[in-house]
Design a protein around this motif. Sequence first.
Motif, short mmCIF file in Angstrom:
data_model
loop_
_atom_site.label_atom_id
_atom_site.label_comp_id
_atom_site.label_asym_id
_atom_site.label_seq_id
_atom_site.Cartn_x
_atom_site.Cartn_y
_atom_site.Cartn_z
N PHE A 23 0.74 -1.29 -0.23
CA PHE A 23 0.14 -0.19 -0.04
C PHE A 23 0.39 1.24 0.09
O PHE A 23 0.49 1.96 -1.01
CB PHE A 23 -1.14 -0.12 1.01
N GLN A 161 0.21 -0.52 10.32
CA GLN A 161 0.52 1.42 10.12
C GLN A 161 1.80 1.88 9.53
O GLN A 161 2.72 2.17 8.91
CB GLN A 161 0.21 2.77 10.82
N ILE A 164 3.07 0.55 6.17
CA ILE A 164 2.40 1.52 5.05
C ILE A 164 3.82 2.55 4.72
O ILE A 164 4.09 2.75 4.69
CB ILE A 164 1.39 2.12 5.64
N VAL A 165 3.60 2.87 5.91
CA VAL A 165 4.58 4.42 5.77
C VAL A 165 6.31 3.46 5.64
O VAL A 165 7.20 4.36 5.28
CB VAL A 165 5.13 5.13 7.26
N ILE A 168 5.91 3.28 2.14
CA ILE A 168 6.46 5.02 1.70
C ILE A 168 8.24 5.11 1.58
O ILE A 168 8.49 5.43 0.64
CB ILE A 168 5.93 5.70 2.29
N ASN A 284 -2.30 13.74 3.65
CA ASN A 284 -1.62 13.19 2.18
C ASN A 284 -1.21 15.00 1.44
O ASN A 284 -0.32 14.68 0.89
CB ASN A 284 -3.06 12.62 1.97
N LEU A 287 1.93 15.13 3.10
CA LEU A 287 2.87 13.83 2.74
C LEU A 287 2.98 14.40 0.83
O LEU A 287 4.17 14.22 0.35
CB LEU A 287 2.81 12.72 2.97
N PHE A 373 0.06 13.13 13.60
CA PHE A 373 -0.55 12.03 12.70
C PHE A 373 -0.36 10.22 12.81
O PHE A 373 -0.79 9.14 13.54
CB PHE A 373 -0.53 12.24 11.27
N GLY A 378 -3.21 7.78 11.96
CA GLY A 378 -3.00 7.31 11.18
C GLY A 378 -3.44 5.33 11.91
O GLY A 378 -3.85 4.92 11.08
N TRP A 382 -7.20 2.52 11.25
CA TRP A 382 -7.47 1.20 10.55
C TRP A 382 -7.24 0.34 12.05
O TRP A 382 -8.35 -0.60 11.69
CB TRP A 382 -5.81 1.32 10.05
N GLN A 405 -13.28 6.67 2.46
CA GLN A 405 -11.49 7.81 2.98
C GLN A 405 -10.84 7.27 1.22
O GLN A 405 -10.00 8.40 1.52
CB GLN A 405 -10.65 6.45 3.54
N ASN A 409 -9.78 10.92 0.00
CA ASN A 409 -8.04 11.24 0.21
C ASN A 409 -8.06 11.95 -1.54
O ASN A 409 -7.17 12.55 -1.50
CB ASN A 409 -7.39 9.64 -0.27
C1 BGC Z 1 -3.69 6.18 5.72
C2 BGC Z 1 -2.84 7.17 4.62
C3 BGC Z 1 -1.81 8.12 4.62
C4 BGC Z 1 -0.78 6.96 5.17
C5 BGC Z 1 0.25 7.72 5.57
C6 BGC Z 1 -2.44 5.83 6.43
O1 BGC Z 1 -2.69 5.32 7.60
O2 BGC Z 1 -4.44 5.66 5.24
O3 BGC Z 1 -3.58 8.25 3.57
O4 BGC Z 1 -0.83 8.34 3.20
O5 BGC Z 1 -1.04 6.57 6.32
O6 BGC Z 1 0.89 8.08 6.47
#
Ligand code: BGC
Length: 478
Positions: A23, A161, A164-165, A168, A284, A287, A373, A378, A382, A405, A409
Amino acid sequence: MPQSTSTLATRLTLVATLGGLLFGYDTAVISGAVGAIDANFIAPLNLSEIARNSLSGWTVSSALPGCVVGAAIAGWIGHRIGRTRGMMVAALLFVISAIGSAIPELGFGPIGSMGPAALKPFIFYRFLCGVAIGIASMLSPLYIAEIAPSHARGQLVSYNQMAIVSGILLVYFVNFAIASQGNEAWVLTTGWRFMLGSEVVPALLFFVLLLFVPDTPRWLVMKGRDDEARNVLTRLVSAEEAKVSFRQIEESLVVREEPLFAFGAGVIIVGILLSAFQQFVGINAVLYYAPVMFKNMGAGENSALLQTVLVGAVNVIATLIAIRTVDHWGRKPLLILGGIIMAVAMISLGALFAAGSTGLLALIAILVYIAGFALSWGPVVWVLLAEIFPNSIKDRAMAIAVAVQWITNLFVSWSFKVVDGSSPLNAVFHHGFAYLIYGGMGILATVFVWRMVPETKNRRLEEIQELWRPSRSSVSVS
Ligand code: BGC
């Protein structure tokens, strides 16, 4: 006495978090290919400046509509074929879309010499990749919540989460490493393909590992596969707890599927608002546009690297705080704390911009905001989305909330550009207006959680659903 989490639950969680990693990876990978998209597909069209920018903007964000579609169908997929096989569908789509967007000419013409004619298949594959992100964004946290013991559910879902980060952050370094293999011209002709294609590796790993992962006890009971459900439960928690859990799951699914509003509109509205506020607080926009902000602040040559390392480090550290505290302090205190931090940081940032001061203080405001956040909205949104909905409506309700969501976004990313480009607003606020709005949203989000969101820490999923029974006239907000 602290309870331990079985190694199996942790191992299964780690596999599911690959969905979170993809993601993050996939939403950010495109940043390395923007120049190539413009040079190969858009510049040769000789469009007017406005048309060129608009086509480029839509191409770069063409995954987002796919995310909406993916989230919307994820409930149905997860219900029909199961959480595990649903995640496998996402993994396969990640593989196909990675190959397709790296080589959009496949099946249509010679690689590298189709020019703008390859734009349509490229957009199609990015859309497909969005569908994969949308499915994974819902099924990974859902899977984790359904296999986690109640005392560690917040922590385990928050790992997603973190993934996810990390995704990125990881893709930034992958893109950087690929870009340093050649000169700029090489990146524009060939390097970008490796960037987009690199995602095949985590996607294949996700698919292969999922082959060894059982489905969740709740889905198995829903499908009448009680013995398998008991078996998985006894591997996840103590024999005693497995018995209680199994009975509660069965009771919660006496009616296996109920109308969406069987538990009232409250739970659906709370889910939708949690999702919408997670986006309306502006994460976002911050970011996506942080690099521009850093540049404007005069961070100079190394601004991209600096911002990525700083933002990444703050993100990871603050997410760790959430992982450590979400099951002790609870979900509400974190959301309220984070909401206040974000509101103060964004209003300060807006005021700083309005006063024409975009230096160090503004940078600090951004980092404080990201920390706010990452330790709250963040991960915790979820966690809540995966646990608040009653079993018999969970797939549909969660899919709706997650689709909302992605829609919000899309709206925030688009509207940021509009607001930030408005001359009358900029004459007064000097590009600070959007942040003031996000600050206001942070305040509203905090009040919403305080008044309407129930605390769910340490409760079994089946106990949480009792909070929403229509017989209760108002939601418990302990
Ligand atoms: C959010 C995303 C966000 C990501 C980055 C996620 O929990 O749903 O929209 O880009 O966190 O921090």
